[in-house]
Design a protein around this motif. Sequence first.
Motif: not given
Length: 300
Positions: A31-42, A177-186
């Motif tokens: 649950g802690q892992r699934l509750a993680r939030t991810y910041a990304v600039e769109i 979630p795939s968000a944990s593996r994706i490069d959010r700076t690309a």
Amino acid sequence: MGGFARGVLKLLVGLVALVAIALGAVYSLSGQRLARTYAVEIAPLAIPADAAAVERGRHIYQTRGCADCHGENLAGNLVADDPLIGRLSGPNLTRGEGGIGALLADADYIRAIVYGIGRDGKGLRIMPAEDYAKMGAADLGALIAYLKQAPPVDHVPPPTVFRPLGHALVLKGDLMPSASRIDRTAGYAEAPPEGPTAEYGDYLANTCRGCHGPTLSGGKIPGAPPDWPAAKNLTPDPASGLGQWTEADFFRAIREQTRPDGTKLDPVMPAQQFARMTDDELKALWAYLLTVEAKAVGNR
């Protein structure tokens, strides 16, 4: 009750307590892992609205596996309901009752498709964003244009729910979630020129890698229900892959869901969607598959 029986009962009670504690720990940690939030600039992206772009977006939606989770009418689809792993369901993307289309801004679509992140910043649980993170900017804009004009459909899909094995697979990483593996700076990718080339086939094959693995050698799909078949080896390996296939065999497998030996593809493989690819797209995929390194099945 004799002493032996009391001892057995105490042992059983102790085992049940240990199992309960272990399950509680697994649920808490997952649950802690699934509750993680991810910041990304769109970054800004122009979303077209012309008929040609919408038609292009419709083709992308119908041929890149989107309908497998969201349904042909975009109203959501039950992907799997396993008693141990959980219920996996794609949401209704329309503006109808039970849909989320009316809530989504352009940035929300991009955040979900490219980065696998929801409006609340949490990773979307079964969104295979890794398959779409390298989608070209023009194709991404066209896909969003199609999603935005979808007719409303009233349908309330059941929510995705993880059960004991599902939570364990979250801890293992298979259902993170795939968000944990994706490069959010690309930044946004650019697609190669369309045509029956290996280069364009490599681009199209991004949709295949979610199930068949980065090397396309197939094997058991991480996090898939136990009754799902292993993904087939798409490399030119002569023993377990496509080394003995011809282009005509490949076309028949996709268009008719039939292998060279006459057996049918498993329904888990969304071949009906890929069957809508143009001849040039299938030729491009085949040209690319001929260039990948031959590997034995399962060397993901």
